[in-house]
Design a protein around this motif. Sequence first.
Motif, PDB file in Angstrom:
ATOM      1  N   PRO A 243       6.933 -22.450 -10.881  1.00 38.30           N
ATOM      2  CA  PRO A 243       7.034 -23.184 -11.977  1.00 38.30           C
ATOM      3  C   PRO A 243       5.868 -22.638 -12.855  1.00 38.30           C
ATOM      4  O   PRO A 243       5.786 -23.051 -14.398  1.00 38.30           O
ATOM      5  N   SER A 244       4.736 -22.367 -12.230  1.00 40.68           N
ATOM      6  CA  SER A 244       3.627 -22.130 -13.110  1.00 40.68           C
ATOM      7  C   SER A 244       2.651 -21.023 -12.225  1.00 40.68           C
ATOM      8  O   SER A 244       2.748 -20.782 -10.843  1.00 40.68           O
ATOM      9  N   ILE A 245       1.421 -20.633 -13.203  1.00 39.02           N
ATOM     10  CA  ILE A 245       0.577 -19.548 -12.456  1.00 39.02           C
ATOM     11  C   ILE A 245      -0.115 -20.257 -11.085  1.00 39.02           C
ATOM     12  O   ILE A 245      -0.305 -19.902 -10.226  1.00 39.02           O
ATOM     13  N   GLU A 246      -0.408 -21.522 -11.579  1.00 37.24           N
ATOM     14  CA  GLU A 246      -1.334 -22.206 -10.733  1.00 37.24           C
ATOM     15  C   GLU A 246      -0.345 -22.485  -9.364  1.00 37.24           C
ATOM     16  O   GLU A 246      -1.115 -22.430  -8.359  1.00 37.24           O
ATOM     17  N   ALA A 247       0.822 -22.769  -9.635  1.00 42.62           N
ATOM     18  CA  ALA A 247       1.693 -22.868  -8.115  1.00 42.62           C
ATOM     19  C   ALA A 247       1.712 -21.568  -7.330  1.00 42.62           C
ATOM     20  O   ALA A 247       1.381 -21.465  -6.152  1.00 42.62           O
ATOM     21  N   ALA A 248       1.634 -20.422  -8.051  1.00 40.45           N
ATOM     22  CA  ALA A 248       1.790 -19.169  -7.191  1.00 40.45           C
ATOM     23  C   ALA A 248       0.565 -18.772  -6.542  1.00 40.45           C
ATOM     24  O   ALA A 248       0.269 -18.368  -5.493  1.00 40.45           O
ATOM     25  N   VAL A 249      -0.623 -19.017  -7.576  1.00 40.28           N
ATOM     26  CA  VAL A 249      -1.908 -18.907  -6.806  1.00 40.28           C
ATOM     27  C   VAL A 249      -2.192 -19.902  -5.600  1.00 40.28           C
ATOM     28  O   VAL A 249      -2.653 -19.335  -4.676  1.00 40.28           O
ATOM     29  N   HIS A 250      -2.019 -21.063  -5.868  1.00 36.61           N
ATOM     30  CA  HIS A 250      -2.251 -21.867  -4.623  1.00 36.61           C
ATOM     31  C   HIS A 250      -1.589 -21.329  -3.391  1.00 36.61           C
ATOM     32  O   HIS A 250      -1.701 -21.438  -2.304  1.00 36.61           O
ATOM     33  N   THR A 251      -0.229 -20.858  -3.680  1.00 32.47           N
ATOM     34  CA  THR A 251       0.612 -20.520  -2.443  1.00 32.47           C
ATOM     35  C   THR A 251      -0.034 -19.446  -1.924  1.00 32.47           C
ATOM     36  O   THR A 251      -0.068 -19.229  -0.615  1.00 32.47           O
ATOM     37  N   THR A 252      -0.713 -18.572  -2.563  1.00 31.04           N
ATOM     38  CA  THR A 252      -1.306 -17.287  -2.196  1.00 31.04           C
ATOM     39  C   THR A 252      -2.560 -17.718  -1.249  1.00 31.04           C
ATOM     40  O   THR A 252      -2.913 -17.556  -0.211  1.00 31.04           O
ATOM     41  N   ILE A 253      -3.487 -18.580  -1.927  1.00 30.52           N
ATOM     42  CA  ILE A 253      -4.658 -19.107  -1.326  1.00 30.52           C
ATOM     43  C   ILE A 253      -4.098 -19.878   0.091  1.00 30.52           C
ATOM     44  O   ILE A 253      -4.874 -19.728   1.061  1.00 30.52           O
ATOM     45  N   THR A 254      -3.346 -20.568   0.049  1.00 29.71           N
ATOM     46  CA  THR A 254      -2.943 -21.318   1.516  1.00 29.71           C
ATOM     47  C   THR A 254      -2.443 -20.285   2.390  1.00 29.71           C
ATOM     48  O   THR A 254      -2.779 -20.463   3.388  1.00 29.71           O
ATOM     49  N   THR A 255      -1.706 -19.188   1.987  1.00 24.38           N
ATOM     50  CA  THR A 255      -1.368 -18.402   2.810  1.00 24.38           C
ATOM     51  C   THR A 255      -2.243 -17.275   3.456  1.00 24.38           C
ATOM     52  O   THR A 255      -2.576 -17.474   4.772  1.00 24.38           O
ATOM     53  N   ILE A 256      -3.251 -17.086   2.563  1.00 26.07           N
ATOM     54  CA  ILE A 256      -4.397 -16.456   3.139  1.00 26.07           C
ATOM     55  C   ILE A 256      -5.366 -17.347   4.030  1.00 26.07           C
ATOM     56  O   ILE A 256      -5.872 -17.025   5.092  1.00 26.07           O
ATOM     57  N   GLN A 257      -5.600 -18.713   3.746  1.00 26.75           N
ATOM     58  CA  GLN A 257      -6.290 -19.673   4.608  1.00 26.75           C
ATOM     59  C   GLN A 257      -5.923 -19.767   5.699  1.00 26.75           C
ATOM     60  O   GLN A 257      -6.573 -20.268   6.801  1.00 26.75           O
ATOM     61  N   MET A 258      -4.462 -19.923   5.861  1.00 24.84           N
ATOM     62  CA  MET A 258      -3.831 -19.942   7.295  1.00 24.84           C
ATOM     63  C   MET A 258      -3.764 -18.914   8.029  1.00 24.84           C
ATOM     64  O   MET A 258      -3.234 -18.785   9.181  1.00 24.84           O
ATOM     65  N   GLY A 259      -4.291 -17.790   7.664  1.00 30.15           N
ATOM     66  CA  GLY A 259      -4.494 -16.738   8.701  1.00 30.15           C
ATOM     67  C   GLY A 259      -3.087 -15.645   8.684  1.00 30.15           C
ATOM     68  O   GLY A 259      -3.002 -14.908   9.601  1.00 30.15           O
ATOM     69  N   VAL A 260      -2.219 -15.737   7.641  1.00 29.31           N
ATOM     70  CA  VAL A 260      -0.948 -15.022   7.733  1.00 29.31           C
ATOM     71  C   VAL A 260      -1.435 -13.701   7.492  1.00 29.31           C
ATOM     72  O   VAL A 260      -1.783 -13.384   6.303  1.00 29.31           O
ATOM     73  N   PRO A 261      -1.010 -12.722   8.258  1.00 27.80           N
ATOM     74  CA  PRO A 261      -1.476 -11.325   7.915  1.00 27.80           C
ATOM     75  C   PRO A 261      -0.431 -10.607   7.076  1.00 27.80           C
ATOM     76  O   PRO A 261       0.127  -9.646   7.374  1.00 27.80           O
ATOM     77  N   ILE A 262      -0.486 -11.153   5.677  1.00 28.12           N
ATOM     78  CA  ILE A 262       0.537 -10.552   4.744  1.00 28.12           C
ATOM     79  C   ILE A 262      -0.226  -9.105   4.209  1.00 28.12           C
ATOM     80  O   ILE A 262      -1.239  -9.023   4.149  1.00 28.12           O
ATOM     81  N   ALA A 263       0.582  -8.223   4.315  1.00 32.94           N
ATOM     82  CA  ALA A 263       0.199  -6.519   3.744  1.00 32.94           C
ATOM     83  C   ALA A 263       0.226  -6.643   2.419  1.00 32.94           C
ATOM     84  O   ALA A 263      -0.942  -6.172   1.889  1.00 32.94           O
ATOM     85  N   ARG A 264       0.775  -7.217   1.319  1.00 30.34           N
ATOM     86  CA  ARG A 264       0.750  -7.067   0.017  1.00 30.34           C
ATOM     87  C   ARG A 264       1.091  -8.508  -0.659  1.00 30.34           C
ATOM     88  O   ARG A 264       2.091  -9.187  -0.098  1.00 30.34           O
ATOM     89  N   VAL A 265       0.418  -9.069  -1.448  1.00 30.82           N
ATOM     90  CA  VAL A 265       0.783 -10.191  -2.394  1.00 30.82           C
ATOM     91  C   VAL A 265       0.415  -9.952  -3.885  1.00 30.82           C
ATOM     92  O   VAL A 265      -0.616 -10.107  -4.045  1.00 30.82           O
ATOM     93  N   GLU A 266       1.347  -9.870  -4.596  1.00 32.40           N
ATOM     94  CA  GLU A 266       1.155  -9.429  -6.053  1.00 32.40           C
ATOM     95  C   GLU A 266       1.675 -10.585  -6.963  1.00 32.40           C
ATOM     96  O   GLU A 266       2.691 -11.281  -6.804  1.00 32.40           O
TER      97      GLU A 266
END
Length: 475
Positions: A243-266
């Motif tokens: 619904p917003s840029i903020e929601a997408a960015v916070h999803t990314t931040i949480t993913t990285i901080q949880m240590g998910v070894p994602i290869a790409r996130v654009e």
Amino acid sequence: MNAPTAHQHLTPALAPREVPAELIAALQARFGANCSTALVVREQHGRDESPFVHVPPPAAVVFAESTQDVADAVTLAAQYKAPVIPFGVGSSLEGHLLAVQGGISLDVSRMNKVLSINAEDLTVTVQPGVTRKQLNEEIKSTGLFFPIDPGADASIGGMCATRASGTNAVRYGTMRENVLTLEVVTASGEVIRTGTRAKKSAAGYDLTRLFVGSEGTLGVMTEITLRIYPLPEAVLAAVCSFPSIEAAVHTTITTIQMGVPIARVELLDGASVRMVNQYAKLNLAETPMLLMEFHGSPAGVKEQAETVQEIAAEHGGVSFEWATTPEERTRLWTARHNAYFAAIQSRPGCRAVTTDTCVPISKLADAMLDSIAEANASGLHYFLVGHVGDGNFHVGYLIDPNNAQECALAEDLNHKLVTRALNLGGTCTGEHGIGLHKMAFLRTETGEGAVNIMRTIKRALDPDNIMNPGKIFSL
């Protein structure tokens, strides 16, 4: 630091240096048809994807086909103290290859051989004109791949010169981490080697890292040894709308901080998705979107993707869709890589003032949201994409290059965006490099003392200032 004037980004300060007729004659005698003074060839080598449009072309173009060609061309130029500007495919964004002080364009695109593949050691040695797509095509039969993907089908030499990264950097790092050794022709025409194929070394100064990111100002790379990686057993791509840029960015931040070894996130903002839909004939939801990719075992990528899907749902993510076949993944990533061209096509006749910054990931939402608010308030057309897994995002302001007001407005927005990133502990460029456009920001980021050390290195290695002069900093 004051914002640039309306036309500064279109007309950089020029300091032409004479290219004697004797040098042109010597180059033509040595290279024959591989030395061209034809205007159409010189103009082709006198522009890139930057907004600079009023820079004279180089005096001549030399097409090198070997290390010896490069050494001979540089040696001749050094005798006459004439500038040498390395040229790959011309996809740089900050004016790196423009002949602001005149000189010779040294085109290494014909040096396009993969010289050796050492699959057991996970290394490959290439000439600088090899492009990333060509490299992956030539090594795929070994079950290996080179992951650095800046979007454009850039040359490996150009990617080294700008310390490129791109969509896979969140997992595989940047060119800084993936270049092991170089063969370089110095400003005197001498051929040197830096580094070895060993995974680590404590032998002397790290000259490889000195040349990687030097933007052609210290020498010309003629051989490059890279790390390569096993192709993942399973690859899974997914898209999710927010619904917003903020929601997408916070999803990314949480993913990285949880240590998910994602290869790409654009990340693409809604306007960028709309442009991509029109350009690539897709029907993606025209709201902020994350495009993700997971590498690993089938069970591993399934677990990673399900974890991220849960995180996205907590932040309002909807329409989480999987792309499991190579064709589906290629379609999505091709659309992402074409975002720049989609944006340019959305406003015929425009040019893009494209900027990028990188901030600590915890500050990414602040940096992006304030920059978006300023862009929206300005009324300028723009697009936004981001390698958000490592805090890097790009904004392109689409301007009429003949409209002084739009030019000045784009520069003002760029100034505010970069200043904000610096204030948040970030950098003025995550992967584009300094070139011409960000020279003032480099001083702000590093301080005059650090820039003076860079100048000292430059003067020591290139006392006559012939290697791509006028870039990164002034002497």
